[in-house]
Design a protein around this motif. Structure first.
Motif, PDB file in Angstrom:
ATOM      1  N   TYR A  26       0.352  -0.823   0.032  1.00  0.00           N
ATOM      2  CA  TYR A  26       0.085  -0.227  -0.330  1.00  0.00           C
ATOM      3  C   TYR A  26       0.972   1.671  -0.230  1.00  0.00           C
ATOM      4  CZ  TYR A  26      -4.316  -2.754   0.792  1.00  0.00           C
ATOM      5  OH  TYR A  26      -5.180  -3.529   1.160  1.00  0.00           O
ATOM      6  N   THR A  27       2.186   1.134   0.038  1.00  0.00           N
ATOM      7  CA  THR A  27       3.721   1.871   0.118  1.00  0.00           C
ATOM      8  C   THR A  27       2.996   2.840  -1.395  1.00  0.00           C
ATOM      9  OG1 THR A  27       3.939   1.634   1.769  1.00  0.00           O
ATOM     10  CG2 THR A  27       5.276   2.859   0.996  1.00  0.00           C
ATOM     11  N   PRO A  28       2.933   3.971  -1.274  1.00  0.00           N
ATOM     12  CA  PRO A  28       2.823   4.662  -2.899  1.00  0.00           C
ATOM     13  C   PRO A  28       4.668   4.795  -3.195  1.00  0.00           C
ATOM     14  CG  PRO A  28       2.023   5.911  -2.020  1.00  0.00           C
ATOM     15  CD  PRO A  28       2.367   4.752  -1.326  1.00  0.00           C
ATOM     16  N   GLN A  29       5.510   5.575  -4.259  1.00  0.00           N
ATOM     17  CA  GLN A  29       5.904   6.223  -4.022  1.00  0.00           C
ATOM     18  C   GLN A  29       6.081   7.665  -3.673  1.00  0.00           C
ATOM     19  OE1 GLN A  29       9.868   5.615  -5.165  1.00  0.00           O
ATOM     20  NE2 GLN A  29       8.548   3.599  -5.373  1.00  0.00           N
ATOM     21  N   ARG A  30       4.574   8.993  -3.767  1.00  0.00           N
ATOM     22  CA  ARG A  30       4.893   9.690  -3.783  1.00  0.00           C
ATOM     23  C   ARG A  30       3.630   9.836  -3.078  1.00  0.00           C
ATOM     24  NH1 ARG A  30       6.945  14.415  -7.521  1.00  0.00           N
ATOM     25  NH2 ARG A  30       6.480  13.148  -9.317  1.00  0.00           N
ATOM     26  N   ILE A  31       2.588  10.867  -2.717  1.00  0.00           N
ATOM     27  CA  ILE A  31       1.300  11.450  -1.544  1.00  0.00           C
ATOM     28  C   ILE A  31       1.160  13.040  -2.047  1.00  0.00           C
ATOM     29  CG2 ILE A  31       0.048  11.790  -0.200  1.00  0.00           C
ATOM     30  CD1 ILE A  31       0.721   8.771   0.633  1.00  0.00           C
ATOM     31  N   PHE A  32       1.030  13.129  -2.792  1.00  0.00           N
ATOM     32  CA  PHE A  32       0.998  14.659  -2.382  1.00  0.00           C
ATOM     33  C   PHE A  32      -0.768  14.944  -1.948  1.00  0.00           C
ATOM     34  CE2 PHE A  32       3.290  14.376  -6.356  1.00  0.00           C
ATOM     35  CZ  PHE A  32       3.730  16.015  -6.154  1.00  0.00           C
ATOM     36  N   VAL A  33      -0.641  16.053  -0.844  1.00  0.00           N
ATOM     37  CA  VAL A  33      -2.253  16.433   0.014  1.00  0.00           C
ATOM     38  C   VAL A  33      -2.156  17.793  -0.508  1.00  0.00           C
ATOM     39  CG1 VAL A  33      -2.684  16.258   2.812  1.00  0.00           C
ATOM     40  CG2 VAL A  33      -1.627  14.914   1.684  1.00  0.00           C
ATOM     41  N   TYR A  34      -3.604  17.565  -0.609  1.00  0.00           N
ATOM     42  CA  TYR A  34      -3.579  18.989  -1.115  1.00  0.00           C
ATOM     43  C   TYR A  34      -5.205  19.760  -0.516  1.00  0.00           C
ATOM     44  CZ  TYR A  34      -2.190  17.646  -5.812  1.00  0.00           C
ATOM     45  OH  TYR A  34      -1.428  17.479  -7.041  1.00  0.00           O
ATOM     46  N   GLU A  35      -4.575  20.093   0.735  1.00  0.00           N
ATOM     47  CA  GLU A  35      -5.150  20.954   2.240  1.00  0.00           C
ATOM     48  C   GLU A  35      -6.308  22.015   1.475  1.00  0.00           C
ATOM     49  OE1 GLU A  35      -2.709  21.732   5.320  1.00  0.00           O
ATOM     50  OE2 GLU A  35      -2.289  20.581   5.604  1.00  0.00           O
ATOM     51  N   THR A  36      -5.713  22.663   0.442  1.00  0.00           N
ATOM     52  CA  THR A  36      -7.187  23.786  -0.121  1.00  0.00           C
ATOM     53  C   THR A  36      -6.632  23.586  -2.045  1.00  0.00           C
ATOM     54  OG1 THR A  36      -5.392  24.834  -0.768  1.00  0.00           O
ATOM     55  CG2 THR A  36      -6.229  25.665   1.493  1.00  0.00           C
ATOM     56  N   ARG A  37      -7.500  24.034  -1.976  1.00  0.00           N
ATOM     57  CA  ARG A  37      -7.488  24.332  -3.843  1.00  0.00           C
ATOM     58  C   ARG A  37      -6.573  25.323  -4.374  1.00  0.00           C
ATOM     59  NH1 ARG A  37     -12.290  25.130  -2.835  1.00  0.00           N
ATOM     60  NH2 ARG A  37     -14.174  23.169  -4.099  1.00  0.00           N
ATOM     61  N   PHE A  38      -5.688  25.765  -3.516  1.00  0.00           N
ATOM     62  CA  PHE A  38      -4.848  26.893  -4.082  1.00  0.00           C
ATOM     63  C   PHE A  38      -3.250  25.198  -3.971  1.00  0.00           C
ATOM     64  CE2 PHE A  38      -0.738  28.923  -2.773  1.00  0.00           C
ATOM     65  CZ  PHE A  38      -0.331  29.870  -3.545  1.00  0.00           C
ATOM     66  N   ASP A  39      -3.400  24.536  -3.030  1.00  0.00           N
ATOM     67  CA  ASP A  39      -1.731  23.639  -3.196  1.00  0.00           C
ATOM     68  C   ASP A  39      -2.361  23.286  -4.565  1.00  0.00           C
ATOM     69  OD1 ASP A  39      -1.340  24.085  -0.919  1.00  0.00           O
ATOM     70  OD2 ASP A  39      -2.610  22.759   0.271  1.00  0.00           O
ATOM     71  N   LEU A  40      -3.192  22.909  -5.513  1.00  0.00           N
ATOM     72  CA  LEU A  40      -2.672  22.011  -6.241  1.00  0.00           C
ATOM     73  C   LEU A  40      -2.986  22.746  -7.279  1.00  0.00           C
ATOM     74  CD1 LEU A  40      -6.867  21.737  -6.857  1.00  0.00           C
ATOM     75  CD2 LEU A  40      -5.460  19.230  -6.958  1.00  0.00           C
ATOM     76  N   ILE A  41      -2.408  24.044  -7.075  1.00  0.00           N
ATOM     77  CA  ILE A  41      -1.667  25.062  -8.318  1.00  0.00           C
ATOM     78  C   ILE A  41      -0.587  25.130  -8.133  1.00  0.00           C
ATOM     79  CG2 ILE A  41      -1.708  27.748  -9.059  1.00  0.00           C
ATOM     80  CD1 ILE A  41      -4.916  27.908  -8.798  1.00  0.00           C
ATOM     81  N   LYS A  42      -0.284  25.051  -6.622  1.00  0.00           N
ATOM     82  CA  LYS A  42       0.905  25.033  -5.876  1.00  0.00           C
ATOM     83  C   LYS A  42       2.142  24.269  -6.049  1.00  0.00           C
ATOM     84  CE  LYS A  42       3.271  25.474  -1.087  1.00  0.00           C
ATOM     85  NZ  LYS A  42       2.538  25.431   0.658  1.00  0.00           N
ATOM     86  N   TYR A  43       1.342  22.484  -6.260  1.00  0.00           N
ATOM     87  CA  TYR A  43       2.401  21.241  -6.681  1.00  0.00           C
ATOM     88  C   TYR A  43       2.215  21.759  -8.038  1.00  0.00           C
ATOM     89  CZ  TYR A  43       2.213  21.367  -1.189  1.00  0.00           C
ATOM     90  OH  TYR A  43       2.684  21.697   0.169  1.00  0.00           O
ATOM     91  N   TYR A  44       1.508  22.033  -8.901  1.00  0.00           N
ATOM     92  CA  TYR A  44       1.192  21.637 -10.046  1.00  0.00           C
ATOM     93  C   TYR A  44       2.505  21.497 -11.035  1.00  0.00           C
ATOM     94  CZ  TYR A  44      -0.653  21.626 -14.961  1.00  0.00           C
ATOM     95  OH  TYR A  44      -0.335  21.529 -16.189  1.00  0.00           O
ATOM     96  N   PRO A  45       3.722  21.987 -10.757  1.00  0.00           N
ATOM     97  CA  PRO A  45       5.207  21.765 -11.202  1.00  0.00           C
ATOM     98  C   PRO A  45       5.100  20.214 -11.264  1.00  0.00           C
ATOM     99  CG  PRO A  45       5.008  23.855 -10.286  1.00  0.00           C
ATOM    100  CD  PRO A  45       3.776  23.140 -10.184  1.00  0.00           C
ATOM    101  N   GLN A  46       5.716  19.893  -9.586  1.00  0.00           N
ATOM    102  CA  GLN A  46       5.837  18.082  -9.343  1.00  0.00           C
ATOM    103  C   GLN A  46       4.449  17.723 -10.212  1.00  0.00           C
ATOM    104  OE1 GLN A  46       7.041  18.567  -5.253  1.00  0.00           O
ATOM    105  NE2 GLN A  46       6.854  20.451  -4.759  1.00  0.00           N
ATOM    106  N   SER A  47       3.508  18.306  -9.934  1.00  0.00           N
ATOM    107  CA  SER A  47       2.280  17.079  -9.682  1.00  0.00           C
ATOM    108  C   SER A  47       1.455  17.593 -11.230  1.00  0.00           C
ATOM    109  CB  SER A  47       1.810  17.091  -8.776  1.00  0.00           C
ATOM    110  OG  SER A  47       0.608  17.308  -8.875  1.00  0.00           O
ATOM    111  N   PHE A  48       1.830  16.330 -12.272  1.00  0.00           N
ATOM    112  CA  PHE A  48       0.316  17.020 -13.489  1.00  0.00           C
ATOM    113  C   PHE A  48      -0.633  16.709 -13.589  1.00  0.00           C
ATOM    114  CE2 PHE A  48       5.099  17.720 -14.305  1.00  0.00           C
ATOM    115  CZ  PHE A  48       5.231  19.162 -15.023  1.00  0.00           C
ATOM    116  N   ASN A  49      -0.882  15.512 -12.449  1.00  0.00           N
ATOM    117  CA  ASN A  49      -2.214  14.857 -12.720  1.00  0.00           C
ATOM    118  C   ASN A  49      -3.201  15.741 -11.820  1.00  0.00           C
ATOM    119  OD1 ASN A  49      -3.723  12.958 -13.655  1.00  0.00           O
ATOM    120  ND2 ASN A  49      -3.094  12.034 -11.871  1.00  0.00           N
TER     121      ASN A  49
END
Length: 152
Positions: A26-49
């Protein structure tokens, strides 16, 4: 495993402890936790999905098997208002749900019917949270045990 997270709702240590209860499948390579919608944009360069459904808060998370990344959308947890414990509990349920999809993928246990995959992941997540409520309460520092109730 790398966790990208502001750590205001769930800490990385809490996430790691929950995943340890689940095991290595159950252990993935990475986990992105988006607390706010802004985090989707903030992490966008690292997370394209991310999708419009995630941005609108219609999805609690997703799993990208090609990159082995789990995306968790905490901001979509609004059923019980802003109660921190409830938000944490249902975010952990969403995390367990997405990690179950990872398990399905890694262990070649995918269903040909997406509805069956979703039902399996929901049932698994609910059972996992409720079976481990005492351990999860300790990990989270809650005074009381919480359980998840599924809506049909």
């Amino acid at each position: 495993m790398k966790i990208i997270n502001n750590q205001n709702i769930l800490t990385n240590k809490q996430i790691e402890s929950i995943i340890k209860l689940l095991g290595k499948d159950y252990t993935p390579q990475r986990i992105f936790v988006y607390e706010t919608r802004f985090d989707l944009i903030k992490y966008y360069p690292q997370s394209f999905n991310f999708s419009l459904e995630e941005f609108r808060g219609e999805l609690e998370g997703s799993y990208d098997p090609a990159a082995d990344i789990v995306y968790l959308c905490i901001f979509s947890q609004t059923d019980d208002g802003d109660d921190l414990h409830s938000k944490q509990l249902y975010s952990l349920h969403a995390l367990a749900h997405e990690l179950r999809h990872r398990y399905q993928y890694v262990n070649n246990r995918l269903f040909h019917d997406d509805a069956k995959s979703e039902k399996d992941a929901d049932t698994f997540a609910t059972n996992f949270i409720n079976r481990n409520s005492s351990k999860i309460s300790k990990i989270m520092g809650w005074q009381e045990e919480w359980t998840v109730e599924e809506e049909d």
